[in-house]
Design an enzyme around this catalytic site. Structure first.
Site, PDB file in Angstrom:
ATOM      1  N   SER A  26       0.871  -1.177   0.000  1.00 42.20           N
ATOM      2  CA  SER A  26       0.000   0.000   0.000  1.00 42.20           C
ATOM      3  C   SER A  26       0.904   1.222   0.000  1.00 42.20           C
ATOM      4  CB  SER A  26      -0.932  -0.007   1.219  1.00 42.20           C
ATOM      5  OG  SER A  26      -0.197  -0.147   2.426  1.00 42.20           O
ATOM      6  N   GLU A  28       1.387   5.606   0.666  1.00 49.00           N
ATOM      7  CA  GLU A  28       0.894   6.849   1.264  1.00 49.00           C
ATOM      8  C   GLU A  28       1.321   8.036   0.417  1.00 49.00           C
ATOM      9  OE1 GLU A  28       1.194   7.848   5.642  1.00 49.00           O
ATOM     10  OE2 GLU A  28       2.519   9.405   4.817  1.00 49.00           O
ATOM     11  N   ASP A 120      -1.231  15.108  15.359  1.00 53.81           N
ATOM     12  CA  ASP A 120      -0.228  15.877  16.092  1.00 53.81           C
ATOM     13  C   ASP A 120      -0.875  17.048  16.818  1.00 53.81           C
ATOM     14  OD1 ASP A 120       1.802  14.252  15.118  1.00 53.81           O
ATOM     15  OD2 ASP A 120       2.033  15.476  13.311  1.00 53.81           O
ATOM     16  N   ASN A 168      -2.116   1.416  24.675  1.00 54.20           N
ATOM     17  CA  ASN A 168      -2.901   2.304  23.821  1.00 54.20           C
ATOM     18  C   ASN A 168      -3.198   1.653  22.473  1.00 54.20           C
ATOM     19  OD1 ASN A 168      -4.103   4.933  23.196  1.00 54.20           O
ATOM     20  ND2 ASN A 168      -2.393   5.186  21.787  1.00 54.20           N
ATOM     21  N   PHE A 223      13.267  14.375   9.746  1.00 52.89           N
ATOM     22  CA  PHE A 223      12.089  13.638  10.201  1.00 52.89           C
ATOM     23  C   PHE A 223      12.291  13.070  11.605  1.00 52.89           C
ATOM     24  CE2 PHE A 223      10.709  12.424   5.600  1.00 52.89           C
ATOM     25  CZ  PHE A 223      10.150  13.684   5.439  1.00 52.89           C
ATOM     26  N   HIS A 273       3.776  -1.147   3.751  1.00 52.98           N
ATOM     27  CA  HIS A 273       3.194   0.169   3.483  1.00 52.98           C
ATOM     28  C   HIS A 273       4.335   1.143   3.212  1.00 52.98           C
ATOM     29  CE1 HIS A 273       0.055   3.245   3.671  1.00 52.98           C
ATOM     30  NE2 HIS A 273       0.845   3.976   4.427  1.00 52.98           N
TER      31      HIS A 273
END
Length: 296
Positions: A26, A28, A120, A168, A223, A273
């Site tokens: 996949s 992005e 964010d 989480n 990054f 991905h």
């Protein structure tokens, strides 16, 4: 090269050969803001769509203050291609009521895949009333969306510790997420340890590795300033002195990604991905090496 390492290389190559066509990918993209960026994106989409990705996602940043760029890109891809599209949806700057309206519009327009994220923080010390798990739960009440969520092999930058971060993620899965996609990483062992930890706490969905092909090492270093991603020393070494030689950087970036993916395939990973940054060249070359080739 020792006989041991030569044998290991042969084993990895054999895995690739045997899995030709049995790897899923996949991609992005991010929404373009200018006509020139739009041309680059569509050139990328045209090339990568030939590889039959299982879906493509389009990012959204709450800092932009509008979903227009994301929604327009999603609708254009849906209209002009046969690709399955998945918009990023964040909840940090939205009310549950607004998110429900957005989700219902997506569902009614035939967009049934979502990448659900907290997002964010726009301001320091901003406290959101919702988290990604709440968003997943809300989406599942609107429709049976296919939902991807984020996972962090090297721990989310805002998490108290690795255990709370894992808890989480478990909440997001329990709320109905279909898969998790990791933040990009370069330490394969860290991803494999993280995957084992997920299994140990009852997370039984696929943890898809997020792959960021390096075509500009300085950009990647930028990054990691706002993530906890670590770059192994050997990667610093091979990119040293190439700041003004992007052509060589791209060649090395392809090598780094393929080397990572070969190991991951041997460890049972079959879905990847790619964070394309709206570029097709590296991602296309890597996919070709995996046996994912132009079907036209």
């Amino acid at each position: 090269m020792s006989m041991f390492h030569a044998t290991q290389q042969e084993i990895l190559n054999q895995y690739l050969a045997e899995l030709q066509g049995n790897i899923n990918v996949s991609f992005e993209f991010f929404p373009p803001r200018t006509n020139e960026m739009k041309k680059i994106l569509w050139k990328t989409i045209k090339k990568l769509s030939k590889l039959n990705p299982i879906f493509v996602s389009v990012t959204y940043s709450a800092n932009s203050g509008t979903r227009d760029y994301t929604d327009k890109t999603i609708n254009d891809i849906k209209k002009h291609t046969r690709l399955v599209v998945a918009p990023h949806l964040t909840c940090i700057n939205e009310t549950p009521q607004a998110l429900q309206i957005i989700a219902q519009e997506y569902w009614n327009n035939g967009i049934h895949n979502i990448v659900a994220l907290r997002g964010d923080q726009i301001k320091k010390n901003h406290q959101s009333s919702m988290h990604a798990a709440d968003l997943v739960y809300l989406l599942k009440k609107v429709g049976n969306f296919d939902i991807s969520v984020a996972a962090y092999p090297e721990v989310h930058p805002e998490a108290k510790n690795a255990q709370s971060d894992l808890i989480n993620l478990k909440k997001k899965i329990d709320a109905g997420a279909n898969r998790a996609i990791t933040q990009f990483f370069f330490d394969v062992e860290q991803y494999l340890r993280f995957r084992d930890l997920c299994v140990s706490v009852g997370i039984d969905i696929e943890i898809i590795p997020g792959i960021l092909p390096i075509f500009n090492f300085r950009q990647v270093q930028n990054f990691i300033t706002f993530t906890k991603v670590k770059i192994p020393h050997w990667i610093y070494v091979i990119f040293h002195g190439l700041d003004h030689d992007l052509k060589t950087q791209k060649m090395l970036g392809t090598f780094v990604a393929i080397d990572m993916i070969r190991i991951l395939i041997k460890e049972g990973v079959r879905n990847f991905h790619f964070y394309t940054l709206n570029r097709s060249d590296l991602t296309y070359a890597i996919c070709h090496s995996l046996g994912i080739k132009n079907k036209n």
